[in-house]
Design a protein around this motif. Structure first.
Motif, short mmCIF file in Angstrom:
data_model
loop_
_atom_site.label_atom_id
_atom_site.label_comp_id
_atom_site.label_asym_id
_atom_site.label_seq_id
_atom_site.Cartn_x
_atom_site.Cartn_y
_atom_site.Cartn_z
N ILE A 216 0.85 -1.20 0.00
CA ILE A 216 0.00 0.00 0.00
C ILE A 216 0.88 1.25 0.00
O ILE A 216 0.63 2.22 -0.73
N GLY A 217 1.93 1.22 0.84
CA GLY A 217 2.86 2.35 0.87
C GLY A 217 3.53 2.56 -0.47
O GLY A 217 3.69 3.71 -0.94
N ASN A 218 3.92 1.47 -1.12
CA ASN A 218 4.54 1.57 -2.45
C ASN A 218 3.57 2.18 -3.46
O ASN A 218 3.96 2.97 -4.33
N MET A 219 2.30 1.78 -3.36
CA MET A 219 1.30 2.30 -4.29
C MET A 219 1.08 3.80 -4.08
O MET A 219 0.92 4.56 -5.05
N VAL A 220 1.09 4.24 -2.84
CA VAL A 220 0.96 5.67 -2.54
C VAL A 220 2.10 6.45 -3.20
O VAL A 220 1.88 7.47 -3.85
N ASN A 221 3.32 5.95 -3.04
CA ASN A 221 4.48 6.61 -3.65
C ASN A 221 4.38 6.61 -5.17
O ASN A 221 4.71 7.60 -5.84
N LEU A 222 3.94 5.49 -5.72
CA LEU A 222 3.83 5.36 -7.17
C LEU A 222 2.80 6.33 -7.74
O LEU A 222 3.07 7.05 -8.72
N ILE A 223 1.63 6.35 -7.14
CA ILE A 223 0.56 7.23 -7.65
C ILE A 223 0.94 8.69 -7.51
O ILE A 223 0.74 9.49 -8.44
N SER A 224 1.52 9.07 -6.37
CA SER A 224 1.93 10.46 -6.17
C SER A 224 2.97 10.88 -7.20
O SER A 224 2.87 11.96 -7.80
N SER A 225 3.95 10.02 -7.42
CA SER A 225 5.02 10.34 -8.37
C SER A 225 4.50 10.39 -9.80
O SER A 225 4.89 11.25 -10.60
N LYS A 226 3.61 9.45 -10.14
CA LYS A 226 3.02 9.43 -11.48
C LYS A 226 2.23 10.72 -11.73
O LYS A 226 2.30 11.31 -12.82
N ALA A 227 1.46 11.13 -10.72
CA ALA A 227 0.66 12.34 -10.86
C ALA A 227 1.55 13.56 -11.07
O ALA A 227 1.27 14.42 -11.92
N LEU A 228 2.64 13.64 -10.30
CA LEU A 228 3.57 14.76 -10.45
C LEU A 228 4.23 14.73 -11.82
O LEU A 228 4.48 15.78 -12.43
N CYS A 229 4.51 13.53 -12.30
CA CYS A 229 5.11 13.38 -13.63
C CYS A 229 4.16 13.88 -14.72
O CYS A 229 4.56 14.64 -15.61
N TYR A 230 2.89 13.47 -14.63
CA TYR A 230 1.90 13.94 -15.61
C TYR A 230 1.76 15.47 -15.55
O TYR A 230 1.70 16.15 -16.58
N ALA A 231 1.69 15.99 -14.32
CA ALA A 231 1.55 17.43 -14.16
C ALA A 231 2.76 18.17 -14.72
O ALA A 231 2.63 19.21 -15.38
N GLY A 232 3.94 17.62 -14.49
CA GLY A 232 5.16 18.23 -15.00
C GLY A 232 5.19 18.30 -16.51
O GLY A 232 5.76 19.21 -17.10
N LYS A 233 4.53 17.31 -17.15
CA LYS A 233 4.47 17.29 -18.62
C LYS A 233 3.27 18.06 -19.16
O LYS A 233 3.09 18.15 -20.38
N GLY A 234 2.46 18.60 -18.23
CA GLY A 234 1.30 19.37 -18.66
C GLY A 234 0.07 18.55 -18.98
O GLY A 234 -0.92 19.06 -19.51
N ASP A 235 0.09 17.26 -18.63
CA ASP A 235 -1.06 16.39 -18.90
C ASP A 235 -1.91 16.31 -17.62
O ASP A 235 -1.86 15.33 -16.87
N PHE A 236 -2.71 17.34 -17.40
CA PHE A 236 -3.44 17.45 -16.13
C PHE A 236 -4.65 16.52 -16.08
O PHE A 236 -5.09 16.16 -14.99
N GLU A 237 -5.18 16.13 -17.22
CA GLU A 237 -6.28 15.16 -17.23
C GLU A 237 -5.81 13.81 -16.67
O GLU A 237 -6.49 13.21 -15.84
N LYS A 238 -4.65 13.37 -17.12
CA LYS A 238 -4.14 12.09 -16.61
C LYS A 238 -3.73 12.20 -15.15
O LYS A 238 -3.85 11.24 -14.38
N ALA A 239 -3.23 13.38 -14.76
CA ALA A 239 -2.89 13.59 -13.35
C ALA A 239 -4.14 13.42 -12.49
O ALA A 239 -4.11 12.76 -11.44
N LYS A 240 -5.25 14.00 -12.93
CA LYS A 240 -6.52 13.85 -12.22
C LYS A 240 -6.95 12.39 -12.17
O LYS A 240 -7.37 11.89 -11.12
#
Length: 355
Positions: A216-240
């Motif tokens: 569960i902890g790994n999944m939290v880190n994964l989702i948070s990092s993935k969301a930041l990655c999408y946001a960094g690339k400007g893909d805010f729909e996928k971040a959501k």
């Protein structure tokens, strides 16, 4: 080793416009001999090869079509890995040749161990290959000081070794290895699986629960990092989308009516969604998500409890702390997330809500 002698004799003969019968006359052999050469069923003796090379005006190595392979350790290890990945039937034979050439090279010994493991476990158990793999993994462990690969250490090798014993049905040996080398609790799930197979459910429950908390902890880190990655690339729909998926994932492990650490994580996810909404020009949506984050944060902060045993399916006797580094309180966690996102507009919106 392969050569293209048969193909070369045939093509060179045709280039000179000769039939097999005519070529046979040139070299004082039968038509049958020429046919066998071109079919790859036999080869001329060395003196005849030299005469043939002279006749066709090519060098001997061009006639034979033999190319010396790169047998340096790196290249050889690469070929062995490719044979493993493609399940090349020549793999085991080539591995044994490689081991004769480099018997004390970690890279070669490891690749051969990996190859025999793959051949031994793919589709059905091949005991001979599995035993050979075990032998080679044990040797690789003794040579581990040579390894320059940061992804391979003694623990990973012991894990591979235990996997082979488990596949062969030797659960006791596999369990012994996993427990002895469970650094960072990385084998908790496998230990739990083996204990279930041995019907030792009480001990299995403890290992599996700790493994679940880690996952569960790994999944939290994964989702948070993935969301930041999408946001960094400007893909805010996928971040959501991924943050929303994270909230749904967390819901699977919440007990009804019991607040837990995952509610705190939801607050951070909701803050991230608010940021994405803001970037998508949906200020009302952003405000709604921040309000949800604030409400949930206040509920958690009223009686904070970080014990992972409050999560669903976690059944252990001793307290198990779940935590993040965003702040002492959940409200501080939201503000820390806003600061991380570096959005003045989001901060302004938050201040208008959190008054």
């Amino acid at each position: 080793m392969k050569n293209n002698l048969a193909t070369n004799i045939r093509s060179l003969r045709k280039e000179k416009g000769l039939t097999q019968e005519q070529l046979a006359e040139v070299f004082r052999v039968t038509i049958g001999a020429v046919h066998k050469w071109e079919a790859g069923l036999s080869v001329p003796d060395i003196s005849l090869l030299m005469e043939m090379a002279d006749f066709f005006d090519v060098s001997l190595d061009v006639l034979v079509g033999f190319t010396v392979r790169d047998n340096r350790i790196g290249a050889l290890a690469g070929r062995l890995r490719k044979m493993t990945d493609t399940q090349d039937p020549q793999g085991p034979q080539e591995a044994e040749k490689a081991l004769k050439k480099y018997p004390n090279s970690f890279k070669i010994v490891y690749e051969c161990a990996y190859l025999f493991r793959a051949f031994g476990l793919m589709f059905k158990i091949n005991k001979e290959y599995c035993l050979r793999s075990i032998e080679l993994y044990e040797k690789a462990i003794s040579l581990i000081s040579q390894s320059s690969d940061p992804n391979i250490d003694a623990t990973t090798l012991y894990g591979d070794l235990a996997t082979i014993y488990m596949a062969m049905g030797d659960y006791d040996k596999s369990l012994e290895i996993y427990k002895a080398h469970n650094a960072g609790y990385i084998f908790n799930d496998r230990i739990g699986h083996l204990l279930v197979s041995k019907k030792e459910y009480k001990e299995a429950e403890s290992f599996l629960s700790y493994a679940l908390v880690n996952q569960i902890g790994n999944m939290v880190n994964l989702i948070s990092s993935k969301a930041l990655c999408y946001a960094g690339k400007g893909d805010f729909e996928k971040a959501k989308e991924i943050l929303d998926a994270g909230i749904k994932f967390n819901a699977l492990f919440k007990k009804k009516g019991v607040l837990c650490f995952l509610d705190r994580i939801d607050c951070l996810y909701l803050t991230g969604i608010a940021y994405a909404e803001l970037m998508l020009k949906n200020k009302d949506g952003a405000k709604d998500h921040l309000k949800k984050a604030k409400k949930k944060a206040e509920e958690f902060d009223a009686a904070p409890d970080f014990d992972a045993r409050r999560e669903r399916f976690v059944e252990i006797d001793e307290p198990c702390l779940a935590f993040d580094t965003t702040g002492e309180t959940c409200i501080e966690g939201i503000e820390s997330t806003i600061k991380l996102l570096e959005s003045k507009e989001l901060l302004k919106l938050w201040k208008s809500i959190n008054t």
